[in-house]
Enzyme design. Structure first.
Site, PDB file in Angstrom:
ATOM      1  N   GLU A 164       0.797  -1.239   0.000  1.00 55.73           N
ATOM      2  CA  GLU A 164       0.000   0.000   0.000  1.00 55.73           C
ATOM      3  C   GLU A 164       0.825   1.283   0.000  1.00 55.73           C
ATOM      4  O   GLU A 164       0.575   2.189   0.796  1.00 55.73           O
ATOM      5  CB  GLU A 164      -0.977  -0.033   1.180  1.00 55.73           C
ATOM      6  CG  GLU A 164      -1.886  -1.251   1.136  1.00 55.73           C
ATOM      7  CD  GLU A 164      -2.747  -1.423   2.395  1.00 55.73           C
ATOM      8  OE1 GLU A 164      -2.744  -0.535   3.247  1.00 55.73           O
ATOM      9  OE2 GLU A 164      -3.426  -2.471   2.496  1.00 55.73           O
ATOM     10  N   GLU A 172      -6.137 -10.714  -1.321  1.00 53.43           N
ATOM     11  CA  GLU A 172      -6.962 -10.493  -0.114  1.00 53.43           C
ATOM     12  C   GLU A 172      -8.445 -10.434  -0.487  1.00 53.43           C
ATOM     13  O   GLU A 172      -9.160  -9.504  -0.117  1.00 53.43           O
ATOM     14  CB  GLU A 172      -6.551  -9.183   0.573  1.00 53.43           C
ATOM     15  CG  GLU A 172      -5.073  -9.109   0.894  1.00 53.43           C
ATOM     16  CD  GLU A 172      -4.657  -7.853   1.661  1.00 53.43           C
ATOM     17  OE1 GLU A 172      -5.539  -7.125   2.147  1.00 53.43           O
ATOM     18  OE2 GLU A 172      -3.454  -7.605   1.750  1.00 53.43           O
TER      19      GLU A 172
HETATM   20  O1  G3I Z   1      -3.446  -7.806  18.799  1.00 52.13           O
HETATM   21  C1  G3I Z   1      -4.279  -6.800  19.397  1.00 52.13           C
HETATM   22  C2  G3I Z   1      -4.807  -7.252  20.712  1.00 52.13           C
HETATM   23  O2  G3I Z   1      -3.724  -7.422  21.585  1.00 52.13           O
HETATM   24  C3  G3I Z   1      -5.809  -6.213  21.243  1.00 52.13           C
HETATM   25  O3  G3I Z   1      -6.369  -6.663  22.432  1.00 52.13           O
HETATM   26  C4  G3I Z   1      -6.920  -5.968  20.219  1.00 52.13           C
HETATM   27  C5  G3I Z   1      -7.902  -4.875  20.651  1.00 52.13           C
HETATM   28  O4  G3I Z   1      -8.367  -4.107  19.576  1.00 52.13           O
HETATM   29  O5  G3I Z   1      -6.314  -5.548  19.026  1.00 52.13           O
HETATM   30  C6  G3I Z   1      -5.442  -6.540  18.467  1.00 52.13           C
HETATM   31  O6  G3I Z   1      -4.922  -6.044  17.272  1.00 52.13           O
HETATM   32  C7  G3I Z   1      -5.795  -5.990  16.182  1.00 52.13           C
HETATM   33  C8  G3I Z   1      -5.222  -6.877  15.074  1.00 52.13           C
HETATM   34  O7  G3I Z   1      -5.998  -6.728  13.896  1.00 52.13           O
HETATM   35  C9  G3I Z   1      -5.211  -8.362  15.473  1.00 52.13           C
HETATM   36  O8  G3I Z   1      -6.496  -8.817  15.722  1.00 52.13           O
HETATM   37  C10 G3I Z   1      -5.880  -4.551  15.697  1.00 52.13           C
HETATM   38  O9  G3I Z   1      -6.556  -3.766  16.669  1.00 52.13           O
HETATM   39  C11 G3I Z   1      -6.615  -4.458  14.391  1.00 52.13           C
HETATM   40  O10 G3I Z   1      -6.508  -3.130  13.883  1.00 52.13           O
HETATM   41  C12 G3I Z   1      -5.973  -5.421  13.395  1.00 52.13           C
HETATM   42  O11 G3I Z   1      -6.710  -5.344  12.188  1.00 52.13           O
HETATM   43  C13 G3I Z   1      -6.059  -5.885  11.062  1.00 52.13           C
HETATM   44  C14 G3I Z   1      -5.821  -4.790  10.021  1.00 52.13           C
HETATM   45  O12 G3I Z   1      -5.263  -5.356   8.868  1.00 52.13           O
HETATM   46  C15 G3I Z   1      -4.903  -3.714  10.574  1.00 52.13           C
HETATM   47  O13 G3I Z   1      -4.588  -2.770   9.613  1.00 52.13           O
HETATM   48  C16 G3I Z   1      -6.970  -6.952  10.469  1.00 52.13           C
HETATM   49  O14 G3I Z   1      -7.078  -8.042  11.378  1.00 52.13           O
HETATM   50  C17 G3I Z   1      -6.402  -7.450   9.134  1.00 52.13           C
HETATM   51  O15 G3I Z   1      -7.345  -8.274   8.500  1.00 52.13           O
HETATM   52  C18 G3I Z   1      -6.128  -6.259   8.231  1.00 52.13           C
HETATM   53  O16 G3I Z   1      -5.544  -6.739   7.040  1.00 52.13           O
HETATM   54  C19 G3I Z   1      -5.241  -5.764   6.044  1.00 52.13           C
HETATM   55  C20 G3I Z   1      -4.015  -6.269   5.295  1.00 52.13           C
HETATM   56  O17 G3I Z   1      -2.972  -6.517   6.211  1.00 52.13           O
HETATM   57  C21 G3I Z   1      -3.583  -5.250   4.231  1.00 52.13           C
HETATM   58  N1  G3I Z   1      -4.666  -4.908   3.347  1.00 52.13           N
HETATM   59  C22 G3I Z   1      -5.929  -4.503   3.995  1.00 52.13           C
HETATM   60  C23 G3I Z   1      -6.366  -5.581   4.998  1.00 52.13           C
HETATM   61  C24 G3I Z   1      -7.705  -5.253   5.593  1.00 52.13           C
HETATM   62  O18 G3I Z   1      -7.658  -4.069   6.359  1.00 52.13           O
END
Ligand code: G3I
Length: 362
Positions: free
Chosen positions: A151, A256
């Site tokens: 990105e 994705e």
């Molecule tokens: O690990 C922490 C945990 O310790 C905490 O308690 C919890 C509370 O919110 O958050 C956890 O982290 C989260 C993480 O996912 C793991 O579950 C983050 O808040 C959350 O923001 C994160 O979201 C991920 C996102 O990328 C972040 O940008 C999504 O799971 C994941 O599917 C998403 O994937 C991205 C690709 O990498 C790139 N392209 C877009 C795609 C969708 O957004």
């Protein structure tokens, strides 16, 4: 268990019993899924059974991002990442690495000195090299494909003013690829981004790939993330995008894939509480399940896209879904219950699954 007791129509159960995604497309491309920790550690038994049956490639939803593996200076934590890679190996799958350099999920310290001031180019380059070498070398020959830069473009096709860009300048992208290649010369190296179907952004990506190739940067492929909507993009836009990148001499993968079925809330916020309340309710239209009509429309949508992928199977390496079942999808955010994948919240195949299998059978 009879089809009636599983709640799945007979036709679907039969298709499920006979054909799997990975088998249906075995002569065309790999079929992947992004896994979360509960999946690659085996806790989510329903999802694990589906993953083993249906997919021959895996991507880590979060386990290999910078903040997961390299949370503090000099501190690497590969606990989850090791389990992810082992899961793929045990099941004979193509294992993908996601992602080395991104503006998200990268800790602040990466760009700061001990006092919190921004570091200079030399320090950041050193940190980038250390990170890429440590992570890529650890899984050399085991992770077959890396999303090296994720990105880097904005919607108008210019380079995003991320901390990487601000501190290092635009060659941070080339450097990341060069380090990754040095660390594992056999690994496939990807530039990965979303909405490349949009013309301006695609133009920017084409310019970027051409520049990288002219410099001799070892880029294998472009990853079209494929976070699709019900009305966007058109199949023609999808096809034009694949063709445009193939012309540059790089491979393409859908990295994705999901289709967001929940209509976006319309318009801007207003002070009118009643209007806002309606919009919020509208944002969670399908919290009680997907109506048949939308289910069918989703199936048609998936069939159309797979038709395009199949037509271009000579350049498409892999089609990876961003999740396994609807329950695990990242699109269930902001209070929305979404239904973007081929397997429902209980792990049962949806009509979209049958539609995709039928595309392969044609
Ligand atoms: O690990 C922490 C945990 O310790 C905490 O308690 C919890 C509370 O919110 O958050 C956890 O982290 C989260 C993480 O996912 C793991 O579950 C983050 O808040 C959350 O923001 C994160 O979201 C991920 C996102 O990328 C972040 O940008 C999504 O799971 C994941 O599917 C998403 O994937 C991205 C690709 O990498 C790139 N392209 C877009 C795609 C969708 O957004």
């Amino acid at each position: 268990m009879s089809p009636a007791s599983t709640g799945v129509p007979t036709a679907l159960t039969n298709v499920h019993a006979q054909t799997t995604l990975k088998d249906a497309f075995k002569n065309d491309f790999l079929i992947g899924a992004a896994l979360n920790e509960a999946e690659f550690t085996g806790q989510n038994i329903t999802a694990v059974a589906l993953i083993k049956a249906q997919f021959n490639s895996i991507s880590p939803e979060n386990a290999l991002k910078w903040d997961s593996v390299h949370p503090k200076p000099g501190v690497f934590d590969f606990t989850a990442a090791d389990r992810y890679v082992k899961f793929g190996e045990r099941n004979g799958m193509f294992v993908v690495g996601h992602t080395l350099i991104w503006h998200n999920q990268t800790p602040k310290w990466v760009f700061q000195d001990k006092k919190g001031n921004p570091v200079g180019r030399r320090t950041l380059l050193k940190r980038m090299r250390e990170h890429i070498f440590t992570v890529v070398r650890r899984y050399k020959g085991r992770i077959k494909s890396w999303d090296v830069v994720n990105e880097a473009l904005t919607r108008d096709g210019t380079l995003r003013q991320s901390r990487w860009m601000e501190i290092m300048g635009e060659d941070y992208i080339a450097k990341a690829f060069e380090f990754a290649h040095e660390a594992d010369p056999e690994a496939e190296l990807y530039y990965n981004d979303f909405t490349l179907e949009k013309k301006m952004k695609r133009k920017g990506a084409i310019k970027l790939i051409k520049k990288l190739k002219a410099r001799g940067v070892p880029i294998t492929a472009v990853g079209l993330q494929g976070h699709l909507k019900m009305k966007w993009p058109t199949f023609a836009q999808e096809e034009a995008t694949i063709v445009d990148f193939a012309r540059l001499g790089v491979k393409v993968a859908i990295t994705e894939l999901d289709v967001d079925v929940v209509p976006a809330t319309q318009g801007n916020k207003t002070a009118d509480i009643k209007v806002n309340a309606k919009r919020v309710a509208g944002a969670d239209t399908y919290s009680n399940g997907l109506p048949d009509g939308v289910q069918r429309a989703l199936a048609k949508r998936y069939a159309g896209f797979f038709g395009v992928y199949l037509k271009h199977r000579d350049v498409i390496e892999r089609v990876t879904f961003w999740g396994v079942t609807d329950r695990g999808s990242w699109l269930n955010t902001r209070g929305r219950v979404n239904h973007p994948l081929l397997f429902n919240r209980y792990g049962k195949p949806k009509p979209a699954f049958t539609a995709v299998i039928q595309v392969a059978a044609k």
